[in-house]
Design a protein around this motif. Structure first.
Motif, PDB file in Angstrom:
ATOM      1  N   GLU A   1       0.832  -1.212   0.000  1.00 28.11           N
ATOM      2  CA  GLU A   1       0.000   0.000   0.000  1.00 28.11           C
ATOM      3  C   GLU A   1       0.866   1.261   0.000  1.00 28.11           C
ATOM      4  N   GLU A   2       2.042   1.183   0.632  1.00 26.76           N
ATOM      5  CA  GLU A   2       2.923   2.361   0.650  1.00 26.76           C
ATOM      6  C   GLU A   2       3.427   2.670  -0.759  1.00 26.76           C
ATOM      7  N   MET A   3       3.718   1.605  -1.500  1.00 27.97           N
ATOM      8  CA  MET A   3       4.207   1.816  -2.864  1.00 27.97           C
ATOM      9  C   MET A   3       3.085   2.234  -3.802  1.00 27.97           C
ATOM     10  N   LYS A   4       1.850   1.960  -3.402  1.00 29.85           N
ATOM     11  CA  LYS A   4       0.702   2.319  -4.243  1.00 29.85           C
ATOM     12  C   LYS A   4       0.323   3.796  -4.096  1.00 29.85           C
ATOM     13  N   GLU A   5       0.705   4.409  -2.964  1.00 29.05           N
ATOM     14  CA  GLU A   5       0.344   5.818  -2.751  1.00 29.05           C
ATOM     15  C   GLU A   5       1.166   6.690  -3.685  1.00 29.05           C
ATOM     16  N   GLU A   6       0.464   7.355  -4.603  1.00 28.53           N
ATOM     17  CA  GLU A   6       1.165   8.110  -5.631  1.00 28.53           C
ATOM     18  C   GLU A   6       2.146   9.131  -5.056  1.00 28.53           C
ATOM     19  N   GLU A   7       1.687   9.826  -4.014  1.00 32.25           N
ATOM     20  CA  GLU A   7       2.508  10.895  -3.424  1.00 32.25           C
ATOM     21  C   GLU A   7       3.744  10.360  -2.701  1.00 32.25           C
ATOM     22  N   GLU A   8       3.601   9.128  -2.170  1.00 28.32           N
ATOM     23  CA  GLU A   8       4.641   8.604  -1.274  1.00 28.32           C
ATOM     24  C   GLU A   8       5.603   7.634  -1.956  1.00 28.32           C
ATOM     25  N   ALA A   9       5.166   7.070  -3.093  1.00 30.18           N
ATOM     26  CA  ALA A   9       5.952   5.985  -3.694  1.00 30.18           C
ATOM     27  C   ALA A   9       7.408   6.412  -3.940  1.00 30.18           C
ATOM     28  N   GLY A  10       7.590   7.643  -4.411  1.00 31.80           N
ATOM     29  CA  GLY A  10       8.946   8.116  -4.706  1.00 31.80           C
ATOM     30  C   GLY A  10       9.816   8.117  -3.465  1.00 31.80           C
ATOM     31  N   SER A  11       9.261   8.567  -2.346  1.00 30.52           N
ATOM     32  CA  SER A  11      10.101   8.635  -1.146  1.00 30.52           C
ATOM     33  C   SER A  11      10.407   7.226  -0.628  1.00 30.52           C
ATOM     34  N   HIS A  12       9.473   6.284  -0.798  1.00 33.51           N
ATOM     35  CA  HIS A  12       9.775   4.896  -0.393  1.00 33.51           C
ATOM     36  C   HIS A  12      10.854   4.297  -1.305  1.00 33.51           C
ATOM     37  N   LEU A  13      10.781   4.631  -2.580  1.00 30.96           N
ATOM     38  CA  LEU A  13      11.795   4.114  -3.506  1.00 30.96           C
ATOM     39  C   LEU A  13      13.179   4.692  -3.161  1.00 30.96           C
ATOM     40  N   ARG A  14      13.203   5.944  -2.780  1.00 33.20           N
ATOM     41  CA  ARG A  14      14.488   6.553  -2.394  1.00 33.20           C
ATOM     42  C   ARG A  14      15.062   5.870  -1.148  1.00 33.20           C
ATOM     43  N   LYS A  15      14.167   5.582  -0.181  1.00 31.86           N
ATOM     44  CA  LYS A  15      14.639   4.897   1.045  1.00 31.86           C
ATOM     45  C   LYS A  15      15.162   3.503   0.708  1.00 31.86           C
ATOM     46  N   LEU A  16      14.457   2.837  -0.194  1.00 30.97           N
ATOM     47  CA  LEU A  16      14.888   1.498  -0.599  1.00 30.97           C
ATOM     48  C   LEU A  16      16.270   1.581  -1.272  1.00 30.97           C
ATOM     49  N   ALA A  17      16.445   2.586  -2.120  1.00 36.42           N
ATOM     50  CA  ALA A  17      17.738   2.755  -2.818  1.00 36.42           C
ATOM     51  C   ALA A  17      18.855   3.007  -1.791  1.00 36.42           C
ATOM     52  N   GLU A  18      18.555   3.805  -0.773  1.00 33.63           N
ATOM     53  CA  GLU A  18      19.574   4.065   0.256  1.00 33.63           C
ATOM     54  C   GLU A  18      19.909   2.798   1.015  1.00 33.63           C
ATOM     55  N   PHE A  19      18.848   2.062   1.386  1.00 35.31           N
ATOM     56  CA  PHE A  19      19.055   0.813   2.126  1.00 35.31           C
ATOM     57  C   PHE A  19      19.953  -0.132   1.320  1.00 35.31           C
ATOM     58  N   LEU A  20      19.755  -0.163   0.012  1.00 38.18           N
ATOM     59  CA  LEU A  20      20.525  -1.090  -0.832  1.00 38.18           C
ATOM     60  C   LEU A  20      21.895  -0.530  -1.211  1.00 38.18           C
ATOM     61  N   GLY A  21      22.188   0.653  -0.731  1.00 39.13           N
ATOM     62  CA  GLY A  21      23.506   1.234  -1.001  1.00 39.13           C
ATOM     63  C   GLY A  21      23.634   1.822  -2.396  1.00 39.13           C
ATOM     64  N   CYS A  22      22.498   2.138  -3.037  1.00 37.82           N
ATOM     65  CA  CYS A  22      22.584   2.744  -4.371  1.00 37.82           C
ATOM     66  C   CYS A  22      21.649   3.964  -4.433  1.00 37.82           C
ATOM     67  N   PRO A  23      21.896   4.980  -3.562  1.00 38.02           N
ATOM     68  CA  PRO A  23      21.005   6.151  -3.550  1.00 38.02           C
ATOM     69  C   PRO A  23      21.023   6.885  -4.889  1.00 38.02           C
ATOM     70  N   PHE A  24      19.948   7.613  -5.166  1.00 41.29           N
ATOM     71  CA  PHE A  24      19.864   8.385  -6.406  1.00 41.29           C
ATOM     72  C   PHE A  24      20.772   9.605  -6.301  1.00 41.29           C
ATOM     73  N   SER A  25      21.527   9.844  -7.340  1.00 41.52           N
ATOM     74  CA  SER A  25      22.421  11.011  -7.361  1.00 41.52           C
ATOM     75  C   SER A  25      21.597  12.251  -7.710  1.00 41.52           C
ATOM     76  N   PRO A  26      22.126  13.469  -7.431  1.00 47.39           N
ATOM     77  CA  PRO A  26      21.419  14.687  -7.828  1.00 47.39           C
ATOM     78  C   PRO A  26      21.136  14.704  -9.337  1.00 47.39           C
ATOM     79  N   GLU A  27      22.068  14.158 -10.132  1.00 49.77           N
ATOM     80  CA  GLU A  27      21.846  14.127 -11.594  1.00 49.77           C
ATOM     81  C   GLU A  27      20.641  13.248 -11.928  1.00 49.77           C
ATOM     82  N   GLU A  28      20.593  12.095 -11.270  1.00 53.62           N
ATOM     83  CA  GLU A  28      19.464  11.187 -11.531  1.00 53.62           C
ATOM     84  C   GLU A  28      18.143  11.828 -11.104  1.00 53.62           C
TER      85      GLU A  28
END
Ligand code: A3P
Length: 335
Positions: free
Chosen positions: A234-261
């Motif tokens: 449900e967190e990933m389904k929330e349009e407003e929140e999905a991006g921030s959950h994806l960013r947290k997931l990327a950080e957890f996995l050690g591949c955060p999004f760069s400013p360019e990305e």
């Protein structure tokens, strides 16, 4: 109606023939109950599995050697595994395929289950000792439905990261019921919603009890947040929140999004590329089958949060809510 001879159309992990005598002997000692798709399921280490699946579980427990760079997606069936596989693949392998738009992306021609293979009902069912060293480049991405208690030791002993996805129990149940009826041999007829609910509430469902599976990983994510990332469908389904959950997931996995990305809108691209609309409309997901036998299209039904309202009576919903409340009381886990 005979439940003893499932036809070969059943997925590989549900076929009851072709198992070794050793596994057959071991299974004969386990508690047994009614299956939703295969005739019976068996309780191993407190959780329910089909006969054939247990063979894969045993091989996986014995032979899987996690590596520090591995990423393991763990889910209960029908909680959105296919979706998170697509997201994890796009996220982790994005350096190889985004420029910044997806070009020749493997998701356009391959089902997510092919890109992120399942351990115990995929790789270890096909071969007790699959070659995972030369066939998969690090970081290796795998998935599993194993409960915490059954995970191969090396997953806990290495720096391997676990991403755990769960979903509202009522939606998971409804999705599971639809899926079971899709896979059941026609000659058996469908399993009724009432019959399935009775089994689900007793904990008798694939890799159930559902609530114990989720709670195990929830507690582990609190204990070892650097190793276990817990996320809800449900967190990933929330349009407003999905991006921030994806960013947290990327950080957890050690591949955060760069400013360019960020400036290029890669977060939005990944979410769009993995959306239900995009994936379910791709030719590859409308046609074709997995090597285990399920049609690709079986993994895409409605893809919504709250579809249980279209199926469950108020009493049925209350029954699931009551168990959820009892089982998760005091854990901090809520839907
Ligand atoms: P529904 O049956 O509620 O539609 P799994 O992949 O674990 O088998 O889960 C399947 C469920 O996830 C199905 O739910 C399916 O439609 C949904 N699903 C598949 N792809 C999805 C996506 N990209 N976004 C959201 N839900 C998706």
């Amino acid at each position: 109606m005979s439940l003893t001879q499932p036809p070969p159309a059943l997925p590989q992990y549900l076929q009851e023939n072709e198992i070794s005598q050793e596994t057959r002997d071991m299974i004969s000692t386990l508690p047994r109950d009614q299956g939703w798709i295969a005739s019976h399921i068996y309780q191993y280490q407190g959780f329910w599995h089909s006969t054939r699946q247990i063979e894969g579980v045993l091989a996986c427990q014995e032979n899987f050697r996690a590596q520090d760079s591995d990423i393991l997606l763990v889910t209960t069936p029908k909680s959105g595994t296919t979706w998170l596989k697509a997201i994890l693949f796009s996220l982790v392998k994005r350096g190889e395929y985004y420029h910044p738009e997806p070009q020749d992306h493997p998701l356009l021609t391959k089902n997510p289950h092919v890109l992120v293979p399942h351990l115990e009902i995929g790789l270890y069912l096909q071969k007790p000792v699959p070659d995972l060293m030369t066939s998969y480049a690090p970081p290796r991405l795998f998935s599993s439905h194993l409960p915490l208690v059954s995970l191969p030791e090396s997953v806990k002993e290495t720096a391997c990261k676990v991403v755990y996805l769960c979903r509202n129990p009522k939606d998971t149940f409804v999705s599971l019921w639809h899926f079971a009826n899709k896979l059941r041999p026609e000659s058996w007829g469908s399993i009724s919603l009432e019959e399935a609910l009775e089994l689900f509430c007793r904990g008798v469902s694939m890799c159930g009890p559902f609530w114990d599976h989720v709670l195990g990983y929830w507690n582990e994510s609190l204990k070892r947040p650097q190793s276990v990332f817990f996320i809800k469908y449900e967190e990933m389904k929330e349009e407003e929140e999905a991006g921030s959950h994806l960013r947290k997931l990327a950080e957890f996995l050690g591949c955060p999004f760069s400013p360019e990305e960020e400036a290029q809108g890669v977060v939005g691209n990944i979410l769009k590329q993995c959306s239900f609309e995009t994936l379910s409309n791709l030719d590859v997901n409308k046609r074709g089958k997995l090597s285990s036998g399920e049609e690709h299209s079986a993994f895409f039904r409605r893809g919504e949060a709250g579809d249980w309202r279209n199926h469950l009576t108020a009493e049925m919903a209350e029954q699931i809510d009551r168990i959820t409340e009892e089982k998760w009381q005091g854990s901090g886990l809520k839907f």
